[in-house]
Scaffold this motif. Sequence first.
Motif, PDB file in Angstrom:
ATOM      1  N   ARG A  20       0.642  -1.227   0.273  1.00  0.00           N
ATOM      2  CA  ARG A  20       0.117   0.239  -0.163  1.00  0.00           C
ATOM      3  C   ARG A  20       0.985   1.254  -0.357  1.00  0.00           C
ATOM      4  O   ARG A  20       0.495   2.392  -1.099  1.00  0.00           O
ATOM      5  CB  ARG A  20      -0.653  -0.104   1.051  1.00  0.00           C
ATOM      6  CG  ARG A  20      -2.104   0.765   0.788  1.00  0.00           C
ATOM      7  CD  ARG A  20      -3.199   0.975   2.456  1.00  0.00           C
ATOM      8  NE  ARG A  20      -2.441   1.377   3.694  1.00  0.00           N
ATOM      9  CZ  ARG A  20      -3.110   1.210   4.215  1.00  0.00           C
ATOM     10  NH1 ARG A  20      -4.033   1.341   4.759  1.00  0.00           N
ATOM     11  NH2 ARG A  20      -2.123   1.478   5.792  1.00  0.00           N
ATOM     12  N   LEU A  21       2.131   1.482   1.003  1.00  0.00           N
ATOM     13  CA  LEU A  21       2.911   1.978   1.145  1.00  0.00           C
ATOM     14  C   LEU A  21       3.650   2.816  -0.519  1.00  0.00           C
ATOM     15  O   LEU A  21       3.640   3.781  -0.568  1.00  0.00           O
ATOM     16  CB  LEU A  21       4.046   2.198   2.151  1.00  0.00           C
ATOM     17  CG  LEU A  21       4.765   3.566   2.193  1.00  0.00           C
ATOM     18  CD1 LEU A  21       4.283   4.750   2.207  1.00  0.00           C
ATOM     19  CD2 LEU A  21       5.432   3.128   3.109  1.00  0.00           C
ATOM     20  N   PHE A  87      14.766   0.967   7.709  1.00  0.00           N
ATOM     21  CA  PHE A  87      13.487   1.600   7.000  1.00  0.00           C
ATOM     22  C   PHE A  87      14.071   2.141   5.651  1.00  0.00           C
ATOM     23  O   PHE A  87      13.135   2.578   4.936  1.00  0.00           O
ATOM     24  CB  PHE A  87      12.885   2.407   8.272  1.00  0.00           C
ATOM     25  CG  PHE A  87      12.234   1.832   9.269  1.00  0.00           C
ATOM     26  CD1 PHE A  87      11.039   0.581   8.996  1.00  0.00           C
ATOM     27  CD2 PHE A  87      12.451   2.266  10.657  1.00  0.00           C
ATOM     28  CE1 PHE A  87      10.393   0.194  10.020  1.00  0.00           C
ATOM     29  CE2 PHE A  87      12.103   1.931  11.860  1.00  0.00           C
ATOM     30  CZ  PHE A  87      10.827   0.882  11.233  1.00  0.00           C
ATOM     31  N   ALA A  88      15.016   2.202   6.181  1.00  0.00           N
ATOM     32  CA  ALA A  88      15.628   3.060   4.489  1.00  0.00           C
ATOM     33  C   ALA A  88      17.818   3.400   4.385  1.00  0.00           C
ATOM     34  O   ALA A  88      18.023   2.781   5.373  1.00  0.00           O
ATOM     35  CB  ALA A  88      15.574   5.444   4.662  1.00  0.00           C
ATOM     36  N   THR A  89      17.919   3.807   3.383  1.00  0.00           N
ATOM     37  CA  THR A  89      19.277   4.085   3.499  1.00  0.00           C
ATOM     38  C   THR A  89      20.225   5.175   2.582  1.00  0.00           C
ATOM     39  O   THR A  89      19.013   5.292   1.883  1.00  0.00           O
ATOM     40  CB  THR A  89      19.930   2.166   2.583  1.00  0.00           C
ATOM     41  OG1 THR A  89      19.400   1.081   2.517  1.00  0.00           O
ATOM     42  CG2 THR A  89      21.132   2.881   2.394  1.00  0.00           C
ATOM     43  N   VAL A 114       9.090  -0.110   1.288  1.00  0.00           N
ATOM     44  CA  VAL A 114       7.762   0.184   1.879  1.00  0.00           C
ATOM     45  C   VAL A 114       7.042  -1.684   2.843  1.00  0.00           C
ATOM     46  O   VAL A 114       6.145  -1.057   3.217  1.00  0.00           O
ATOM     47  CB  VAL A 114       6.849   0.281   0.413  1.00  0.00           C
ATOM     48  CG1 VAL A 114       7.216   1.460  -0.460  1.00  0.00           C
ATOM     49  CG2 VAL A 114       7.449  -1.001  -0.668  1.00  0.00           C
ATOM     50  N   ASN A 115       7.995  -2.309   2.539  1.00  0.00           N
ATOM     51  CA  ASN A 115       7.230  -3.109   2.817  1.00  0.00           C
ATOM     52  C   ASN A 115       7.602  -3.152   5.199  1.00  0.00           C
ATOM     53  O   ASN A 115       8.216  -4.212   5.589  1.00  0.00           O
ATOM     54  CB  ASN A 115       7.865  -4.691   3.190  1.00  0.00           C
ATOM     55  CG  ASN A 115       9.622  -5.004   3.149  1.00  0.00           C
ATOM     56  OD1 ASN A 115      10.001  -3.642   2.228  1.00  0.00           O
ATOM     57  ND2 ASN A 115      10.165  -5.832   3.511  1.00  0.00           N
ATOM     58  N   THR A 154       6.741   6.248   7.230  1.00  0.00           N
ATOM     59  CA  THR A 154       7.433   5.694   7.441  1.00  0.00           C
ATOM     60  C   THR A 154       7.887   5.001   9.712  1.00  0.00           C
ATOM     61  O   THR A 154       7.609   4.903  10.197  1.00  0.00           O
ATOM     62  CB  THR A 154       8.877   4.779   6.993  1.00  0.00           C
ATOM     63  OG1 THR A 154       8.208   4.690   5.634  1.00  0.00           O
ATOM     64  CG2 THR A 154       9.230   3.938   7.504  1.00  0.00           C
ATOM     65  N   LEU A 155       9.014   6.319   9.637  1.00  0.00           N
ATOM     66  CA  LEU A 155       9.192   6.628  11.050  1.00  0.00           C
ATOM     67  C   LEU A 155       8.328   6.909  11.757  1.00  0.00           C
ATOM     68  O   LEU A 155       8.249   6.546  12.734  1.00  0.00           O
ATOM     69  CB  LEU A 155      10.738   7.961  10.854  1.00  0.00           C
ATOM     70  CG  LEU A 155      10.834   7.619  12.171  1.00  0.00           C
ATOM     71  CD1 LEU A 155      11.907   6.986  12.789  1.00  0.00           C
ATOM     72  CD2 LEU A 155      12.343   9.660  12.229  1.00  0.00           C
ATOM     73  N   LYS A 156       6.931   7.664  11.138  1.00  0.00           N
ATOM     74  CA  LYS A 156       6.409   8.332  12.597  1.00  0.00           C
ATOM     75  C   LYS A 156       5.648   6.905  12.736  1.00  0.00           C
ATOM     76  O   LYS A 156       4.945   6.773  13.828  1.00  0.00           O
ATOM     77  CB  LYS A 156       5.542   8.899  11.915  1.00  0.00           C
ATOM     78  CG  LYS A 156       3.867   9.276  12.373  1.00  0.00           C
ATOM     79  CD  LYS A 156       3.224  10.831  12.422  1.00  0.00           C
ATOM     80  CE  LYS A 156       1.936  11.240  13.311  1.00  0.00           C
ATOM     81  NZ  LYS A 156       1.416  12.461  12.777  1.00  0.00           N
TER      82      LYS A 156
END
Length: 342
Positions: A20-21, A87-89, A114-115, A154-156
């Motif tokens: 979905r994201l 969550f990120a790079t 996004v997963n 994502t962080l929130k």
Amino acid sequence: MIKPFVPQLVYIEPRALEYRLGVQLKQKFENMGLEIRETTSHNQVRNIPGDNDLQKYRNAKSTLVVGVRKTLKFDSSKPSAEYAIPFATGCMGHCHYCYLQTTMGSKPYIRTYVNVEEILDQAQKYMEERAPQITRFEASCTSDIVGIDHLTHTLKHAIEYFGQSDLGRLRFVTKFHHVDHLLDAEHNGRTRFRFSVNADYVIKYFEPGTSPLDMRIEAAKKVAEAGYPLGFIVAPIYIHEGWQEGYRELFEKLDAALPQSARDDITFEMIQHRFTKPAKRVIEKNYPKTKLEMNEEERRYKWGRYGIGKYIYSKEEEHALRESLESDIDRFFPNAKIEYFT
């Protein structure tokens, strides 16, 4: 004024649209009129525009790749936390000294995954394995996640997830002031929000593309007033002309801005400037005009893991740095927890 990050170019992995994201981000970027390309994998992004390596590096830093995180085995993040949560790079900042330049090598573009639910499910498994101990997760080992979270949230989502967890704690660090959307998150005191701060000289010459110190401090004040446990990373601690006054001014500014409520549970992590020979080569290639001092003959060599040692300050310089900064912190924040790393 550093505006919130907007990518100049977006790549989307086809599998990301199964989440979905991923669909939401594609629609968001289409509505923003951004150029969107497809890539088979977030690890295989090619054809980033530029006539030479320097231009391609700059353009990669403003490229966002929307992908699926396939490896769900979390890396260790000692001593900061038990695990790095991925969550990120990548990062849109241009800090000359940053270790991501060597660890990311030819892939300096920014990736968001996004997963998110799968990543959080994996975090839950790690928490259950270590129960009843608390397990800490570091969300900024390979990125400045705050820098993109106004786009992804994502962080929130993660902050609110850990806000409901008895066994987990979240922590991250940022050089950006774009925190307003995180202030109403239901964190329940289980996320430590840290800011990377430094003397004005270091920020001016070595941290282009990041928020100015005063804006970071203003954001830290907002975060403290929102009830988050607060921390600061002073890194790299860097010897420059007037360094003692520069760092003292930093702590004076923090003291003037931060509310009393934040002071009983505040942390300072201090990391002195260091570099490796491979890092020096990459830094001089990516930032050929840097003023960053990297003279091996003026440094002490310290053996590191994997056979790659680093160059750090002499024991006398280290003692002077540590004594000066710790005395300043004790003066303004007597209840703070202080850690110093070489």
